[in-house]
Scaffold this motif. Structure first.
Motif, PDB file in Angstrom:
ATOM      1  N   LEU A 343       0.863  -1.175   0.000  1.00  0.00           N
ATOM      2  CA  LEU A 343       0.000   0.000   0.000  1.00  0.00           C
ATOM      3  C   LEU A 343       0.896   1.220   0.000  1.00  0.00           C
ATOM      4  N   ILE A 344       0.841   2.008  -1.078  1.00  0.00           N
ATOM      5  CA  ILE A 344       1.742   3.136  -1.273  1.00  0.00           C
ATOM      6  C   ILE A 344       1.028   4.436  -0.908  1.00  0.00           C
ATOM      7  N   PHE A 345       1.745   5.310  -0.210  1.00  0.00           N
ATOM      8  CA  PHE A 345       1.180   6.597   0.186  1.00  0.00           C
ATOM      9  C   PHE A 345       0.763   7.397  -1.037  1.00  0.00           C
ATOM     10  N   ASN A 346      -0.395   8.044  -0.889  1.00  0.00           N
ATOM     11  CA  ASN A 346      -0.889   8.918  -1.939  1.00  0.00           C
ATOM     12  C   ASN A 346      -1.599  10.089  -1.267  1.00  0.00           C
ATOM     13  N   GLU A 347      -1.276  11.304  -1.674  1.00  0.00           N
ATOM     14  CA  GLU A 347      -1.911  12.471  -1.053  1.00  0.00           C
ATOM     15  C   GLU A 347      -3.423  12.458  -1.250  1.00  0.00           C
ATOM     16  N   ASP A 348      -3.865  11.872  -2.311  1.00  0.00           N
ATOM     17  CA  ASP A 348      -5.302  11.729  -2.555  1.00  0.00           C
ATOM     18  C   ASP A 348      -5.779  10.474  -1.827  1.00  0.00           C
ATOM     19  N   TYR A 349      -6.417  10.690  -0.666  1.00  0.00           N
ATOM     20  CA  TYR A 349      -6.755   9.529   0.171  1.00  0.00           C
ATOM     21  C   TYR A 349      -7.864   8.679  -0.437  1.00  0.00           C
ATOM     22  N   SER A 350      -8.622   9.222  -1.374  1.00  0.00           N
ATOM     23  CA  SER A 350      -9.655   8.412  -2.024  1.00  0.00           C
ATOM     24  C   SER A 350      -9.026   7.223  -2.743  1.00  0.00           C
ATOM     25  N   TYR A 351      -7.786   7.409  -3.237  1.00  0.00           N
ATOM     26  CA  TYR A 351      -7.071   6.295  -3.869  1.00  0.00           C
ATOM     27  C   TYR A 351      -6.777   5.205  -2.839  1.00  0.00           C
ATOM     28  N   ILE A 352      -6.376   5.608  -1.632  1.00  0.00           N
ATOM     29  CA  ILE A 352      -6.095   4.644  -0.562  1.00  0.00           C
ATOM     30  C   ILE A 352      -7.363   3.881  -0.200  1.00  0.00           C
TER      31      ILE A 352
END
Length: 610
Positions: A343-352
């Motif tokens: 699971l890679i960090f993404n500033e757009d949390y909707s992707y997470i």
């Protein structure tokens, strides 16, 4: 500071009120500043402590039982600052180094051990002795077993009075130029049974320390109710069992309790939430690092800029969403790894969130996780003794399988990472009044429960005591408490099904919060009466919130009722709780008013004496 500093032949008279770890830190910084500035000014320094455990104080006193443990590992304990000015003592050992040099027995992973609190007290007291040994000859240090309950300001300085070690009310004849107040958690006026006025003295215990004394009159085979499910509850239940000759026998990865016959027959613990702490796993590998709160760091930068523009912060709308993201991300990042995924960090949390949804489709056996499920893990309808024990065992199993790298452990570690940043936003009314009250009432206790829990060994002991039938969580969540004076017993009634049990004793196993109105000595209330201080009021948007502490400046000085600064009195540590946040007893860096206090005193006196 009074006008006395203008006369070089007059010694400067200083008092440190409360000489546990924070008072010790104040002394250490004062001596370091004295040496750093090359001062030769004569100083008479009076140290006031309510017992003779100078340096260790009540929490780390050296006469307490060995089964009372620290709730964090040795690696985090160090009484010596690693910044300038350097301490006057050269041999500044961390606690782990001191432990290794003091005890001959080899210890594996010494940094990861949860030491007995009494050993930490020995470490602190030996540090105090080293300071006394190396102090400059122009500084005289006088120790008093004395609990101060009143401070007056006169033309010649501050005058104090209180109770000595013979419980006599006396006034100290000496006038003081400067006072540093570092009193820790204070007993409150519940000692007079204002909480349960119907209870006789033998029935209700309002404060458990020292456990070997306050709990001694509780007879075996009695029934005991304990209010509170935190660290003090753990100390209390161990004092009533292991402290009375009971033994814990190791069975594989758990304990079995062997009764001594001196224990209570049954103990009913309870609290508002009814939730026990999450065990805190020790970090055994120096290379292991908990993840950073990346989402909160972004929220922090926005909120900090907002404060610079004189706009308060709302915890629930501006900070809580970021905390939710960091906690959930830390949990799932580790859970993904355990399944061979990433699971890679993404500033757009909707992707997470989308990635997590796909994960649960692929692994439907895994329970969904969120901050809400962490803070409120047991549904009300399924809340009972067995469910509470299962909750504790689930957390212990996660630590057994993954150690500090268990998904749940990484999730709860987020608050420990966030806390220092949050303190910068919380302090001095950084949150709106409504928001600070909301946080203090609805979040602070929960975050402490999940992030600062008891060591694994103690939670295993708690399970063993439950398995033995001594500890019962049937009334754990907000029972109705009624005291029957004529029957000399206490009734606990279940809040939903109305079942009840009778108890012989009720113990308040909570640490009193800072509160001007309820603290037993009334020192802070009297400071307000004499207009040397005023309560801190967080006011915003036509709403006022009073946390119960005194108003202070950014340097820790009292603010008088007329709005002027009382520069001769400085608060440090627990007395600042409510206007600052989370004043951990042994931290050298959190809300460090002692360094500012020491530097100010010595710098000013040195300039004047030139």
């Amino acid at each position: 500071m009074s006008g006395k500093e203008l006369f070089n032949d007059e010694p400067l008279v200083i008092g440190i009120v409360g000489f546990g770890p924070k008072g010790l830190y104040g002394l250490e910084r004062l001596l370091a500043a004295y040496k750093n500035y090359g001062s030769e000014r004569r100083i008479i320094l009076h140290l006031f402590n309510k017992n003779d455990h100078f340096g260790s104080g009540s929490v780390y006193r050296t006469d307490q039982p060995s089964y009372l443990l620290m709730n964090y590992a040795n690696r985090y304990i160090d009484m010596w600052p690693r910044t300038e000015p350097r301490p006057i003592v050269e041999d500044t050992l961390t606690f782990s180094e001191w432990y290794s040099s003091t005890f001959e027995e080899p210890k594996k992973n010494i940094d990861a051990i949860n030491a007995p609190r009494k050993l930490v007290g020995q470490y602190l007291e030996q540090g105090f002795s080293a300071l006394l040994e190396h102090k400059p000859k122009n500084i005289i240090i006088i120790q008093h077993v004395f609990e101060i309950d009143s401070i007056d300001k006169r033309e010649d300085g501050y005058h104090i009075s209180g109770v000595n070690n013979h419980q006599q009310e006396i006034a100290i004849p000496q006038a003081f130029d400067e006072l540093l107040i570092t009193t820790g958690h204070q007993r409150n006026k519940n000692n007079d049974n204002t909480l349960y006025p119907e209870a006789k003295k033998e029935m209700f215990i309002d404060f458990v320390y020292p456990v070997q004394n306050t709990l001694a009159h509780i007879e075996n085979n009695t029934t005991v109710a304990i209010k509170g499910l935190g660290l003090t509850f753990i100390d209390t239940i161990l004092a009533l069992t292991e402290g009375r000759g009971g033994r814990f026998v190791t069975i594989t990865n758990a304990y079995r309790y062997c009764k001594s016959g001196e224990e209570p027959a049954i103990v009913y613990p309870f609290s508002i939430s009814g939730l026990p702490m999450i065990p805190r796993a020790a970090i055994a590998n120096d290379d292991f690092e908990t993840p950073e709160p990346l989402y909160f760091q972004q929220a922090y930068q926005r909120a900090y800029k907002q404060l610079q523009q004189k706009t308060r912060v709302n915890f629930r709308t501006e900070l809580l969403p970021a905390i939710q993201k960091d906690v959930q991300f830390a949990y799932y990042q580790r859970l993904f790894e355990s399944k061979g995924e990433s699971l890679i960090f993404n500033e757009d949390y909707s992707y997470i969130e989308q990635t997590i949804q796909q994960f649960h489709i692929q692994f439907p056996e895994e329970e969904k996780f969120s901050l809400q499920s962490l803070l409120d893990p047991i549904p009300q309808e399924s809340y009972n003794h067995d469910r509470v024990i299962a909750y504790i065992k689930d957390n212990l199993t996660a630590i057994k399988n993954y150690g500090a790298q268990a998904p749940i452990q990484l999730a709860v570690s987020m608050w420990r990472k966030i806390s220092p940043l949050f303190n910068n936003l919380y302090s001095f009314g950084g949150l709106t009044a409504e928001s600070q009250e909301d946080f203090d009432a609805n979040f602070s206790g929960h975050f402490n429960r999940i992030a600062y829990g008891a060591p694994v060994i103690n939670m295993k002991k708690l399970v063993a005591l439950a398995d033995s039938g001594i500890v019962n969580f049937s009334y754990a969540k907000s029972p109705i408490v009624k005291v029957f004076k004529e029957k000399e017993n206490i009734q606990l009634k279940h809040s939903t099904d109305k079942t009840y049990s009778y108890c012989d004793h009720l113990i308040d196993a909570r640490i009193p919060k800072t509160n001007i109105e309820t603290e037993k000595t009334q020192l802070f209330a009297k400071l307000c009466e004499k207009k040397l201080a005023t309560p801190f009021i967080n006011a915003s948007n036509d709403y006022q919130y009073t946390p119960g502490c005194l108003a202070i400046t950014n340097e820790g000085h009292l603010i008088r009722s007329d709005g002027e600064v009382e520069k001769g009195i400085t608060l440090y540590g627990t007395p600042t709780e409510g206007i600052t946040f989370d004043n951990d007893t042994l931290s050298r860096t959190r809300n460090d008013f002692a360094s500012q206090w020491a530097n100010k005193i010595i710098e000013v006196t040195t300039l004047i004496s030139v």
